[in-house]
Each structure stands twice: as C-alpha cells, then as structure tokens.
Design a protein around this motif. Structure first.
Motif, PDB file in Angstrom:
ATOM      1  N   ALA A  82      58.257 -62.918  34.135  1.00  0.00           N
ATOM      2  CA  ALA A  82      57.545 -63.643  33.070  1.00  0.00           C
ATOM      3  C   ALA A  82      56.028 -63.491  33.170  1.00  0.00           C
ATOM      4  O   ALA A  82      55.284 -64.414  32.875  1.00  0.00           O
ATOM      5  N   GLY A  83      55.577 -62.326  33.590  1.00  0.00           N
ATOM      6  CA  GLY A  83      54.137 -62.080  33.654  1.00  0.00           C
ATOM      7  C   GLY A  83      53.400 -62.917  34.679  1.00  0.00           C
ATOM      8  O   GLY A  83      52.177 -63.071  34.605  1.00  0.00           O
ATOM      9  N   HIS A  84      54.087 -63.476  35.662  1.00  0.00           N
ATOM     10  CA  HIS A  84      53.474 -64.369  36.650  1.00  0.00           C
ATOM     11  C   HIS A  84      52.386 -63.619  37.424  1.00  0.00           C
ATOM     12  O   HIS A  84      52.667 -62.649  38.133  1.00  0.00           O
ATOM     13  N   PRO A  85      51.125 -64.043  37.339  1.00  0.00           N
ATOM     14  CA  PRO A  85      50.038 -63.266  37.955  1.00  0.00           C
ATOM     15  C   PRO A  85      50.128 -63.168  39.469  1.00  0.00           C
ATOM     16  O   PRO A  85      49.813 -62.130  40.055  1.00  0.00           O
ATOM     17  N   SER A  86      50.561 -64.231  40.137  1.00  0.00           N
ATOM     18  CA  SER A  86      50.657 -64.187  41.592  1.00  0.00           C
ATOM     19  C   SER A  86      51.771 -63.253  42.049  1.00  0.00           C
ATOM     20  O   SER A  86      51.627 -62.527  43.042  1.00  0.00           O
ATOM     21  N   VAL A  87      52.878 -63.260  41.322  1.00  0.00           N
ATOM     22  CA  VAL A  87      53.980 -62.358  41.649  1.00  0.00           C
ATOM     23  C   VAL A  87      53.548 -60.916  41.447  1.00  0.00           C
ATOM     24  O   VAL A  87      53.785 -60.045  42.295  1.00  0.00           O
ATOM     25  N   LEU A  88      52.887 -60.652  40.334  1.00  0.00           N
ATOM     26  CA  LEU A  88      52.432 -59.294  40.058  1.00  0.00           C
ATOM     27  C   LEU A  88      51.411 -58.826  41.088  1.00  0.00           C
ATOM     28  O   LEU A  88      51.387 -57.653  41.475  1.00  0.00           O
ATOM     29  N   ALA A  89      50.581 -59.743  41.557  1.00  0.00           N
ATOM     30  CA  ALA A  89      49.603 -59.385  42.589  1.00  0.00           C
ATOM     31  C   ALA A  89      50.302 -58.978  43.879  1.00  0.00           C
ATOM     32  O   ALA A  89      49.916 -57.997  44.536  1.00  0.00           O
ATOM     33  N   ALA A  90      51.343 -59.722  44.254  1.00  0.00           N
ATOM     34  CA  ALA A  90      52.086 -59.388  45.475  1.00  0.00           C
ATOM     35  C   ALA A  90      52.805 -58.058  45.329  1.00  0.00           C
ATOM     36  O   ALA A  90      52.830 -57.244  46.268  1.00  0.00           O
ATOM     37  N   LEU A  91      53.377 -57.812  44.174  1.00  0.00           N
ATOM     38  CA  LEU A  91      54.066 -56.548  43.949  1.00  0.00           C
ATOM     39  C   LEU A  91      53.087 -55.383  43.936  1.00  0.00           C
ATOM     40  O   LEU A  91      53.376 -54.302  44.472  1.00  0.00           O
ATOM     41  N   GLY A  92      51.930 -55.602  43.350  1.00  0.00           N
ATOM     42  CA  GLY A  92      50.921 -54.556  43.297  1.00  0.00           C
ATOM     43  C   GLY A  92      50.360 -54.203  44.660  1.00  0.00           C
ATOM     44  O   GLY A  92      49.842 -53.100  44.867  1.00  0.00           O
ATOM     45  N   ALA A  93      50.458 -55.145  45.601  1.00  0.00           N
ATOM     46  CA  ALA A  93      49.967 -54.906  46.958  1.00  0.00           C
ATOM     47  C   ALA A  93      51.017 -54.281  47.857  1.00  0.00           C
ATOM     48  O   ALA A  93      50.746 -54.011  49.030  1.00  0.00           O
ATOM     49  N   SER A  94      52.207 -54.036  47.327  1.00  0.00           N
ATOM     50  CA  SER A  94      53.310 -53.480  48.111  1.00  0.00           C
ATOM     51  C   SER A  94      53.512 -52.017  47.731  1.00  0.00           C
ATOM     52  O   SER A  94      53.620 -51.689  46.549  1.00  0.00           O
ATOM     53  N   SER A  95      53.583 -51.162  48.727  1.00  0.00           N
ATOM     54  CA  SER A  95      53.787 -49.744  48.434  1.00  0.00           C
ATOM     55  C   SER A  95      55.241 -49.427  48.118  1.00  0.00           C
ATOM     56  O   SER A  95      55.542 -48.442  47.446  1.00  0.00           O
ATOM     57  N   LEU A  96      56.177 -50.278  48.592  1.00  0.00           N
ATOM     58  CA  LEU A  96      57.597 -50.089  48.297  1.00  0.00           C
ATOM     59  C   LEU A  96      58.192 -51.422  47.884  1.00  0.00           C
ATOM     60  O   LEU A  96      58.108 -52.410  48.623  1.00  0.00           O
ATOM     61  N   VAL A  97      58.768 -51.457  46.692  1.00  0.00           N
ATOM     62  CA  VAL A  97      59.404 -52.662  46.152  1.00  0.00           C
ATOM     63  C   VAL A  97      60.892 -52.384  45.989  1.00  0.00           C
ATOM     64  O   VAL A  97      61.294 -51.403  45.344  1.00  0.00           O
ATOM     65  N   ILE A  98      61.720 -53.234  46.593  1.00  0.00           N
ATOM     66  CA  ILE A  98      63.163 -53.160  46.386  1.00  0.00           C
ATOM     67  C   ILE A  98      63.520 -54.207  45.339  1.00  0.00           C
ATOM     68  O   ILE A  98      63.430 -55.414  45.594  1.00  0.00           O
ATOM     69  N   ASP A  99      63.883 -53.751  44.167  1.00  0.00           N
ATOM     70  CA  ASP A  99      64.161 -54.635  43.034  1.00  0.00           C
ATOM     71  C   ASP A  99      65.608 -55.101  43.100  1.00  0.00           C
ATOM     72  O   ASP A  99      66.537 -54.338  42.851  1.00  0.00           O
ATOM     73  N   LEU A 100      65.792 -56.382  43.443  1.00  0.00           N
ATOM     74  CA  LEU A 100      67.121 -56.979  43.561  1.00  0.00           C
ATOM     75  C   LEU A 100      67.330 -58.080  42.526  1.00  0.00           C
ATOM     76  O   LEU A 100      68.168 -58.966  42.703  1.00  0.00           O
ATOM     77  N   THR A 101      66.563 -58.038  41.443  1.00  0.00           N
ATOM     78  CA  THR A 101      66.764 -59.003  40.367  1.00  0.00           C
ATOM     79  C   THR A 101      68.095 -58.721  39.672  1.00  0.00           C
ATOM     80  O   THR A 101      68.668 -57.631  39.791  1.00  0.00           O
ATOM     81  N   CYS A 102      68.587 -59.691  38.932  1.00  0.00           N
ATOM     82  CA  CYS A 102      69.918 -59.562  38.336  1.00  0.00           C
ATOM     83  C   CYS A 102      69.978 -58.460  37.280  1.00  0.00           C
ATOM     84  O   CYS A 102      70.939 -57.695  37.229  1.00  0.00           O
ATOM     85  N   GLU A 103      68.965 -58.375  36.440  1.00  0.00           N
ATOM     86  CA  GLU A 103      68.969 -57.391  35.369  1.00  0.00           C
ATOM     87  C   GLU A 103      68.164 -56.140  35.713  1.00  0.00           C
ATOM     88  O   GLU A 103      68.369 -55.084  35.126  1.00  0.00           O
ATOM     89  N   GLY A 104      67.223 -56.252  36.639  1.00  0.00           N
ATOM     90  CA  GLY A 104      66.429 -55.095  37.024  1.00  0.00           C
ATOM     91  C   GLY A 104      65.177 -54.945  36.184  1.00  0.00           C
ATOM     92  O   GLY A 104      65.067 -55.452  35.069  1.00  0.00           O
ATOM     93  N   LEU A 105      64.203 -54.208  36.741  1.00  0.00           N
ATOM     94  CA  LEU A 105      62.898 -54.061  36.104  1.00  0.00           C
ATOM     95  C   LEU A 105      62.764 -52.812  35.240  1.00  0.00           C
ATOM     96  O   LEU A 105      61.683 -52.558  34.699  1.00  0.00           O
ATOM     97  N   LEU A 106      63.837 -52.026  35.098  1.00  0.00           N
ATOM     98  CA  LEU A 106      63.717 -50.720  34.476  1.00  0.00           C
ATOM     99  C   LEU A 106      63.035 -50.773  33.111  1.00  0.00           C
ATOM    100  O   LEU A 106      62.217 -49.911  32.779  1.00  0.00           O
ATOM    101  N   HIS A 107      63.354 -51.771  32.302  1.00  0.00           N
ATOM    102  CA  HIS A 107      62.759 -51.896  30.973  1.00  0.00           C
ATOM    103  C   HIS A 107      61.926 -53.178  30.842  1.00  0.00           C
ATOM    104  O   HIS A 107      61.601 -53.589  29.726  1.00  0.00           O
ATOM    105  N   ALA A 108      61.592 -53.789  31.963  1.00  0.00           N
ATOM    106  CA  ALA A 108      60.796 -55.014  31.917  1.00  0.00           C
ATOM    107  C   ALA A 108      59.337 -54.690  31.604  1.00  0.00           C
ATOM    108  O   ALA A 108      58.806 -53.673  32.060  1.00  0.00           O
ATOM    109  N   PRO A 109      58.654 -55.545  30.841  1.00  0.00           N
ATOM    110  CA  PRO A 109      57.253 -55.258  30.497  1.00  0.00           C
ATOM    111  C   PRO A 109      56.338 -55.223  31.704  1.00  0.00           C
ATOM    112  O   PRO A 109      55.272 -54.599  31.656  1.00  0.00           O
ATOM    113  N   GLU A 110      56.727 -55.872  32.799  1.00  0.00           N
ATOM    114  CA  GLU A 110      55.863 -55.902  33.986  1.00  0.00           C
ATOM    115  C   GLU A 110      55.917 -54.609  34.795  1.00  0.00           C
ATOM    116  O   GLU A 110      55.099 -54.404  35.703  1.00  0.00           O
TER     117      GLU A 110
END
Length: 345
Positions: A82-110
């Motif tokens: 949901a565009g959460h700035p703190s979450v996006l900041a943490a993800l942006g600081a990570s060189s490798l992200v393992i996406d384990l969300t239910c639907e996945g980020l493949l088509h997510a706006p973030e």
C-alpha cells in the motif's frame, strides 16, 4: 490442512535457489511477508539464508482488507504494501528481497521503485514446499528462456491455433516481452519460483480472434480444470463474448461481470510455458490451499493466456484470469515455436 514440519530437503531447495540468486555471506536478505503468508515458507527461506551466511530479516505487513466484489486469487499484484514509505525504504536498502506475500509483487505498483533501488527480487509463489522442491530451477533453464524472449521481441505477429477451434492473432508491435527461469542474479530484476515461462504484454488494440478452452485446459483463478468447452471472442484486446452452456462458461461470465470493470475483460499477457519438469496434472495432487498453480503456467508447451491488468497498455484492474491452454500451435511470423502443445527445439 495438515500441519507440516520442516524437512531438510525443503531447506536445501530454498538454499539451492538462493545460491542461484547469488546470495552472499553477510548480505542483508529481506524476507517480505504479510500476516496471512505461508509461515512454513518464511521459516525455510530464513533457515536457508542462514546456511549461506546471509543476514536475513523479516519484514511483515498486515494482510489488507478485502476490497473486491469477488474472491481474488493469483493476481501477482499484492496490495499488502500500500505504498508504505517505511516498508519501501527497507526494501530499497536490501540487495536481495524474497517476496513471500500471498499474491506477489510481480504486478504491484511498488515493484518499480524497489527494482530501481537495485534490489533483486525473488517472488516465491504461494505453494506448498513439496511443489517448490520438485521445481527447483537449474542453471541450464535460463538459456532457452532467454532465446525465446529474444524471438518474441523480434517478432511482428503471433498466431495461436488449435484443433479445438482457437484462432488468435496478436500484433507484436509495441509489446513488452519478458521471461522467467526461476532465479535472478542481476540487480534491478525480478524472477518467480517456479519458473520457466515467456510472456508478452501486447500494446492496446493488438489481440483479435477466438480462444477455445477445451476439457483438460485449466482456469487457475478457479484452480480447476475446464470440463466443458468455453469460447472466448476477442476484439481489440477485450473479451466481447464468453460462449458455452456448461458450468465453466457460466462461472466465467458471472465472475467477469461481477467486477463491473471493462479492464477485467482485457488481455493481460500471452506466452507459453517452457519448464519440462512442470506437470499439467499437478492440480489433482494438492489441496487448493496448498497451491497457486504456477506450475501449470510454466508447463512446457502450454499457451498461457491471461486477462486483466496490463500496465504497458495503460490498464489496471484486480480482475484476472490465468488460463493455460494445452494442445495449441504457436507461431511467430509464421515460424512455429510450439506445435500442438510441444515445444519446438
């Protein structure tokens, strides 16, 4: 659903994929999940990362409220961030992200800003680890997919036909094509596991003709095999008629109409599966809660047709059908790449 204990072979499967993703000792690995994510897969990813000497950390967000008028499954467009700035900041600081969300980020706006930060993202499909274990990617999986993507990008026209009556034409000018082989080792890229598929997102107004779903094809939004014929008429990228008297056609008509959104009738992407280890009959062997159906999307030789969001054509919607169609012939500029459901070498 049975409570599963952690098995060593499942940790080994996650470890193998993280190795292919070039996970390094000391590297910060973000385990992105939501409150309804599959806990077993989160634990396995963390244990595998520790084995490789990485520094994994968990980032969990609440699963969002349901907002759609119908059940939503397998969209590849998680709303959990949901565009959460703190979450996006943490993800942006990570060189490798393992996406384990239910639907996945493949088509997510973030996803776009996450990749722009240089992160490489591995989307682990919401499958039971028994499925993931069978479909651990191999280094040699990459080359055929890359070659197929190259052919897609050079093509001017795709045509899909079948003995069941499919005759679909896709103009490839302006299409965006991509392939997934199950792992990513380059900054700013995303892959999903299971992998082994190539797809094109056509430009607006590029898809016309007829797609026939025959018994044995699959509707992965409903997680069921088609039992009665469904005939989809397409004009200028949109399904304009869903014909058929059986339950499959009735359910599709009702589900599409429930969205009240023209975008739900639009073409999302077209392509074909390339994974020789993925099995068409896999839906028969697992409880529906234990699979996402990515295996059938990747099954070698299927024509993967999808409706819904296509950001490259300026269309956004949560309405989404993934429809692996078997037994088709697919040609690019009249040169076959799949003949009656079998890959051309």
């Amino acid at each position: 659903m049975r409570d599963d204990r952690i098995e060593p072979q499942w940790i080994e499967a996650f470890e193998a994929v993280l190795r292919l993703c070039a996970a390094q000792p000391g590297e910060a690995v973000c385990l992105l999940s939501e409150s309804q994510s599959r806990r077993l897969n989160i634990d396995l990813a963390e244990l595998a990362a520790h084995r490789l000497g990485c520094r994994p950390f968990r980032l969990e967000v609440p699963t969002p409220r349901q907002a759609a008028p119908v059940p939503v499954r397998s969209t590849g467009a998680s709303r959990a961030l949901a565009g959460h700035p703190s979450v996006l900041a943490a993800l942006g600081a990570s060189s490798l992200v393992i996406d384990l969300t239910c639907e996945g980020l493949l088509h997510a706006p973030e996803l776009k800003p996450i990749l722009a930060s240089g992160a490489r993202v591995l989307m682990v499909s919401d499958e039971h680890p028994d499925i993931l274990e069978r479909l651990v990617p191999r280094p040699e999986d990459a080359a055929p997919v890359k070659a197929a993507v190259k052919r897609l990008r050079a093509a001017r026209r795709m045509r899909v036909t079948s003995a069941a009556g499919t005759d679909l034409a896709v103009e490839m000018a302006g299409a965006t094509s991509a392939g997934v082989w199950g792992f990513t080792d380059r900054p700013g890229t995303i892959a999903h596991w299971p992998g082994g598929v190539v797809v094109s997102f056509p430009a607006a107004g590029s898809v016309n003709g007829t797609l026939v779903l025959a018994p044995g094809d699959a509707n992965l939004t409903f997680k069921r095999y088609v039992e009665t014929p469904v005939r989809l008429a397409l004009r200028d990228d949109h399904v304009v008629a869903v014909e058929g008297e059986g339950l499959d056609a009735i359910l599709m008509r009702e589900h599409l109409a429930a969205w009240g959104d023209k975008g739900a009738y639009a073409v999302s992407h077209v392509g074909w599966g390339m994974n020789p280890r993925a099995r068409r009959e896999a839906l028969l062997f697992h409880d529906r809660r234990d699979l996402n159906g990515t295996e059938l999307r990747a099954a070698a030789g299927n024509f993967l047709f999808s409706t819904g969001a296509n950001e490259f054509a300026g269309r956004f919607t949560e309405g989404h059908f993934d429809l692996p169609v078997f037994g088709c012939t697919i040609t690019l500029d009249d040169v076959p790449v799949v003949i009656e459901g079998r890959l051309v070498a």
